[in-house]
Design a protein around this motif. Structure first.
Motif, PDB file in Angstrom:
ATOM      1  N   GLY A 112       0.783  -1.228   0.000  1.00  0.00           N
ATOM      2  CA  GLY A 112       0.000   0.000   0.000  1.00  0.00           C
ATOM      3  C   GLY A 112       0.815   1.278   0.000  1.00  0.00           C
ATOM      4  O   GLY A 112       0.264   2.360   0.217  1.00  0.00           O
ATOM      5  N   GLU A 113       2.121   1.192  -0.280  1.00  0.00           N
ATOM      6  CA  GLU A 113       2.964   2.384  -0.304  1.00  0.00           C
ATOM      7  C   GLU A 113       2.939   3.093  -1.648  1.00  0.00           C
ATOM      8  O   GLU A 113       3.309   4.263  -1.745  1.00  0.00           O
ATOM      9  CB  GLU A 113       4.416   2.005   0.033  1.00  0.00           C
ATOM     10  N   LEU A 114       2.537   2.394  -2.695  1.00  0.00           N
ATOM     11  CA  LEU A 114       2.624   2.900  -4.062  1.00  0.00           C
ATOM     12  C   LEU A 114       1.306   2.674  -4.787  1.00  0.00           C
ATOM     13  O   LEU A 114       0.740   1.575  -4.722  1.00  0.00           O
ATOM     14  CB  LEU A 114       3.750   2.170  -4.800  1.00  0.00           C
ATOM     15  N   GLU A 115       0.828   3.715  -5.471  1.00  0.00           N
ATOM     16  CA  GLU A 115      -0.368   3.583  -6.297  1.00  0.00           C
ATOM     17  C   GLU A 115       0.057   3.250  -7.720  1.00  0.00           C
ATOM     18  O   GLU A 115       0.954   3.889  -8.269  1.00  0.00           O
ATOM     19  CB  GLU A 115      -1.172   4.881  -6.274  1.00  0.00           C
ATOM     20  N   VAL A 116      -0.590   2.245  -8.313  1.00  0.00           N
ATOM     21  CA  VAL A 116      -0.167   1.716  -9.610  1.00  0.00           C
ATOM     22  C   VAL A 116      -1.362   1.597 -10.548  1.00  0.00           C
ATOM     23  O   VAL A 116      -2.352   0.929 -10.225  1.00  0.00           O
ATOM     24  CB  VAL A 116       0.491   0.326  -9.458  1.00  0.00           C
ATOM     25  N   GLU A 117      -1.265   2.240 -11.696  1.00  0.00           N
ATOM     26  CA  GLU A 117      -2.258   2.074 -12.758  1.00  0.00           C
ATOM     27  C   GLU A 117      -1.614   1.285 -13.886  1.00  0.00           C
ATOM     28  O   GLU A 117      -0.770   1.798 -14.609  1.00  0.00           O
ATOM     29  CB  GLU A 117      -2.746   3.424 -13.278  1.00  0.00           C
ATOM     30  N   LEU A 118      -1.991   0.011 -14.014  1.00  0.00           N
ATOM     31  CA  LEU A 118      -1.480  -0.823 -15.095  1.00  0.00           C
ATOM     32  C   LEU A 118      -2.349  -0.632 -16.336  1.00  0.00           C
ATOM     33  O   LEU A 118      -3.583  -0.696 -16.258  1.00  0.00           O
ATOM     34  CB  LEU A 118      -1.455  -2.292 -14.672  1.00  0.00           C
ATOM     35  N   THR A 119      -1.688  -0.389 -17.465  1.00  0.00           N
ATOM     36  CA  THR A 119      -2.367  -0.054 -18.716  1.00  0.00           C
ATOM     37  C   THR A 119      -1.787  -0.901 -19.835  1.00  0.00           C
ATOM     38  O   THR A 119      -0.563  -1.069 -19.894  1.00  0.00           O
ATOM     39  CB  THR A 119      -2.155   1.440 -19.047  1.00  0.00           C
ATOM     40  N   PRO A 120      -2.610  -1.459 -20.730  1.00  0.00           N
ATOM     41  CA  PRO A 120      -2.058  -2.190 -21.872  1.00  0.00           C
ATOM     42  C   PRO A 120      -1.023  -1.341 -22.616  1.00  0.00           C
ATOM     43  O   PRO A 120      -1.188  -0.130 -22.775  1.00  0.00           O
ATOM     44  CB  PRO A 120      -3.291  -2.463 -22.740  1.00  0.00           C
ATOM     45  N   GLN A 121       0.043  -1.981 -23.058  1.00  0.00           N
ATOM     46  CA  GLN A 121       1.195  -1.241 -23.583  1.00  0.00           C
ATOM     47  C   GLN A 121       0.850  -0.351 -24.782  1.00  0.00           C
ATOM     48  O   GLN A 121       1.243   0.813 -24.837  1.00  0.00           O
ATOM     49  CB  GLN A 121       2.300  -2.224 -23.964  1.00  0.00           C
ATOM     50  N   GLY A 122       0.105  -0.888 -25.730  1.00  0.00           N
ATOM     51  CA  GLY A 122      -0.276  -0.069 -26.882  1.00  0.00           C
ATOM     52  C   GLY A 122      -1.193   1.070 -26.492  1.00  0.00           C
ATOM     53  O   GLY A 122      -1.114   2.172 -27.048  1.00  0.00           O
ATOM     54  N   THR A 123      -2.067   0.820 -25.506  1.00  0.00           N
ATOM     55  CA  THR A 123      -2.955   1.872 -25.013  1.00  0.00           C
ATOM     56  C   THR A 123      -2.151   2.972 -24.343  1.00  0.00           C
ATOM     57  O   THR A 123      -2.424   4.164 -24.531  1.00  0.00           O
ATOM     58  CB  THR A 123      -3.973   1.280 -24.025  1.00  0.00           C
ATOM     59  N   LEU A 124      -1.134   2.587 -23.569  1.00  0.00           N
ATOM     60  CA  LEU A 124      -0.286   3.590 -22.917  1.00  0.00           C
ATOM     61  C   LEU A 124       0.411   4.463 -23.951  1.00  0.00           C
ATOM     62  O   LEU A 124       0.456   5.694 -23.819  1.00  0.00           O
ATOM     63  CB  LEU A 124       0.744   2.892 -22.030  1.00  0.00           C
ATOM     64  N   ALA A 125       0.938   3.850 -24.996  1.00  0.00           N
ATOM     65  CA  ALA A 125       1.600   4.616 -26.051  1.00  0.00           C
ATOM     66  C   ALA A 125       0.639   5.602 -26.699  1.00  0.00           C
ATOM     67  O   ALA A 125       0.978   6.776 -26.929  1.00  0.00           O
ATOM     68  CB  ALA A 125       2.174   3.656 -27.100  1.00  0.00           C
ATOM     69  N   GLU A 126      -0.570   5.147 -26.993  1.00  0.00           N
ATOM     70  CA  GLU A 126      -1.537   6.029 -27.653  1.00  0.00           C
ATOM     71  C   GLU A 126      -2.039   7.106 -26.707  1.00  0.00           C
ATOM     72  O   GLU A 126      -2.317   8.235 -27.145  1.00  0.00           O
ATOM     73  CB  GLU A 126      -2.701   5.202 -28.200  1.00  0.00           C
ATOM     74  N   ARG A 127      -2.150   6.822 -25.428  1.00  0.00           N
ATOM     75  CA  ARG A 127      -2.570   7.852 -24.466  1.00  0.00           C
ATOM     76  C   ARG A 127      -1.547   8.981 -24.421  1.00  0.00           C
ATOM     77  O   ARG A 127      -1.907  10.162 -24.348  1.00  0.00           O
ATOM     78  CB  ARG A 127      -2.755   7.237 -23.078  1.00  0.00           C
ATOM     79  N   LEU A 128      -0.274   8.645 -24.466  1.00  0.00           N
ATOM     80  CA  LEU A 128       0.774   9.664 -24.490  1.00  0.00           C
ATOM     81  C   LEU A 128       0.748  10.449 -25.798  1.00  0.00           C
ATOM     82  O   LEU A 128       0.841  11.678 -25.809  1.00  0.00           O
ATOM     83  CB  LEU A 128       2.141   9.011 -24.287  1.00  0.00           C
ATOM     84  N   ARG A 129       0.634   9.721 -26.920  1.00  0.00           N
ATOM     85  CA  ARG A 129       0.605  10.404 -28.222  1.00  0.00           C
ATOM     86  C   ARG A 129      -0.584  11.343 -28.318  1.00  0.00           C
ATOM     87  O   ARG A 129      -0.472  12.474 -28.780  1.00  0.00           O
ATOM     88  CB  ARG A 129       0.552   9.379 -29.361  1.00  0.00           C
ATOM     89  N   ALA A 130      -1.753  10.861 -27.864  1.00  0.00           N
ATOM     90  CA  ALA A 130      -2.958  11.689 -27.915  1.00  0.00           C
ATOM     91  C   ALA A 130      -2.802  12.923 -27.033  1.00  0.00           C
ATOM     92  O   ALA A 130      -3.224  14.025 -27.400  1.00  0.00           O
ATOM     93  CB  ALA A 130      -4.173  10.863 -27.479  1.00  0.00           C
ATOM     94  N   GLY A 131      -2.195  12.754 -25.862  1.00  0.00           N
ATOM     95  CA  GLY A 131      -1.974  13.909 -24.998  1.00  0.00           C
ATOM     96  C   GLY A 131      -1.124  14.966 -25.670  1.00  0.00           C
ATOM     97  O   GLY A 131      -1.397  16.164 -25.569  1.00  0.00           O
ATOM     98  N   GLY A 132      -0.080  14.528 -26.375  1.00  0.00           N
ATOM     99  CA  GLY A 132       0.772  15.473 -27.079  1.00  0.00           C
ATOM    100  C   GLY A 132       0.095  16.128 -28.260  1.00  0.00           C
ATOM    101  O   GLY A 132       0.448  17.249 -28.651  1.00  0.00           O
ATOM    102  N   ALA A 133      -0.897  15.435 -28.845  1.00  0.00           N
ATOM    103  CA  ALA A 133      -1.613  15.969 -30.007  1.00  0.00           C
ATOM    104  C   ALA A 133      -2.845  16.778 -29.625  1.00  0.00           C
ATOM    105  O   ALA A 133      -3.560  17.272 -30.499  1.00  0.00           O
ATOM    106  CB  ALA A 133      -2.022  14.820 -30.930  1.00  0.00           C
ATOM    107  N   GLY A 134      -3.127  16.894 -28.328  1.00  0.00           N
ATOM    108  CA  GLY A 134      -4.290  17.660 -27.886  1.00  0.00           C
ATOM    109  C   GLY A 134      -5.606  16.930 -28.021  1.00  0.00           C
ATOM    110  O   GLY A 134      -6.667  17.552 -28.049  1.00  0.00           O
ATOM    111  N   ILE A 135      -5.550  15.603 -28.092  1.00  0.00           N
ATOM    112  CA  ILE A 135      -6.760  14.778 -28.201  1.00  0.00           C
ATOM    113  C   ILE A 135      -7.137  14.294 -26.806  1.00  0.00           C
ATOM    114  O   ILE A 135      -6.340  13.608 -26.164  1.00  0.00           O
ATOM    115  CB  ILE A 135      -6.522  13.588 -29.144  1.00  0.00           C
ATOM    116  N   PRO A 136      -8.312  14.622 -26.302  1.00  0.00           N
ATOM    117  CA  PRO A 136      -8.622  14.301 -24.900  1.00  0.00           C
ATOM    118  C   PRO A 136      -8.880  12.834 -24.626  1.00  0.00           C
ATOM    119  O   PRO A 136      -8.654  12.363 -23.507  1.00  0.00           O
ATOM    120  CB  PRO A 136      -9.869  15.141 -24.615  1.00  0.00           C
ATOM    121  N   ALA A 137      -9.384  12.085 -25.612  1.00  0.00           N
ATOM    122  CA  ALA A 137      -9.717  10.681 -25.389  1.00  0.00           C
ATOM    123  C   ALA A 137      -9.865   9.988 -26.741  1.00  0.00           C
ATOM    124  O   ALA A 137      -9.974  10.638 -27.781  1.00  0.00           O
ATOM    125  CB  ALA A 137     -11.007  10.549 -24.574  1.00  0.00           C
ATOM    126  N   PHE A 138      -9.872   8.653 -26.703  1.00  0.00           N
ATOM    127  CA  PHE A 138     -10.022   7.866 -27.927  1.00  0.00           C
ATOM    128  C   PHE A 138     -10.635   6.523 -27.551  1.00  0.00           C
ATOM    129  O   PHE A 138     -10.738   6.174 -26.367  1.00  0.00           O
ATOM    130  CB  PHE A 138      -8.666   7.668 -28.622  1.00  0.00           C
TER     131      PHE A 138
END
Length: 264
Positions: free
Chosen positions: A91-117
């Motif tokens: 309980g010392e660390l909060e962890v959000e596990l995300t599918p790898q391709g989804t994580l990549a696209e979430r970062l790319r979308a954030g940089g492109a100004g896209i709020p969600a997909f």
């Protein structure tokens, strides 16, 4: 504009307590180890980190983790770090596990100004239904094989829509206060070239960070990188430092068995 800073310590000096960070690399390949070491030395804590993984116990983001500087991490793979498992299960660390391709696209979308997909990844699993343990209650077991204690915070259910007869999850994009990345070559305007697989998450993290810090193995003058060779333009980069060339490790060395000696 010359974006070169004379030291890693100066580059990370304004990263505040509790900042969100996107950190490039995959395993120990292409990680910004010079910047991470400077941040560890600065003593900055309460960090919310977005990275494919969290290094190993004694290197990369593992240095910050071991010192208790990371409060939350969004990752897709954490299997090489025993201290990570211990902190998560107690309980010392909060962890959000995300599918790898989804994580990549979430970062790319954030940089492109896209709020969600929308993506099919995770349909029919706890990624869709919610309940993945983000944080265990304090006092859970420290033994990974035994599982954690009671769940203090679980992932929420995700919105689902149907397109063309197929169900998709809605995933929100990621943007962060700062990004730390590593490149092979940078010019003084911040244009970058990455080496082979070391490109991995680095361009995506650079796009997602509002302020992007780059460590480069070689810094050249503007114009020395041919335009067609630029992997990431300098518009995404705010500061460049020289990387420590010794800051490279192999996460898991694999070699072929030695050939048997020929018989006489």
């Amino acid at each position: 504009m010359d974006k070169v800073v004379d030291s890693a310590a100066r580059a990370v000096a304004d990263i505040p307590q509790g900042a969100t960070l996107a950190v490039g690399g995959f395993g120990l390949c292409g990680i910004p180890s010079t910047l991470i070491a400077a941040l560890a030395e600065a003593g900055t804590s309460g960090l919310h980190v977005v990275s494919n993984n969290c290094g190993v116990d004694d290197w990369g983001l593992g240095l910050l983790l071991r010192a208790g500087r990371i409060a939350r991490i969004t990752s897709s793979y954490v299997g090489e770090n025993k201290e990570f498992a211990r902190q998560y299960l107690t309980g010392e660390l909060e962890v959000e596990l995300t599918p790898q391709g989804t994580l990549a696209e979430r970062l790319r979308a954030g940089g492109a100004g896209i709020p969600a997909f929308f993506t099919p990844a995770g349909i029919g699993t706890l990624v869709e239904e919610g309940g993945l343990p983000w944080r265990y209650a304090p006092g859970g077991t420290s033994r990974p094989e035994a599982g954690g204690g009671s769940v203090a915070l679980g992932s929420p259910a995700k919105e689902v829509r149907e397109f063309g007869g197929r169900r998709y999850l809605m995933e929100e994009s990621i943007s962060t206060d700062f990004a730390l990345i590593r490149a092979e070559v940078a010019d003084r305007h911040g244009n970058l070239v990455f080496h082979s697989a070391a490109r991995n998450f680095n361009p995506l993290c650079a796009m997602a960070g509002r302020v992007t810090l780059v460590e480069a193995e070689r810094i050249v003058q503007p114009g020395e990188i041919p335009p067609d060779a630029v992997h990431l333009p300098g518009v995404y980069v705010d500061r460049v430092i020289a990387a420590d060339p010794a800051d490279k490790r192999i996460e898991r060395r694999t070699v072929r068995p030695a050939a048997a000696a020929p018989e006489n």
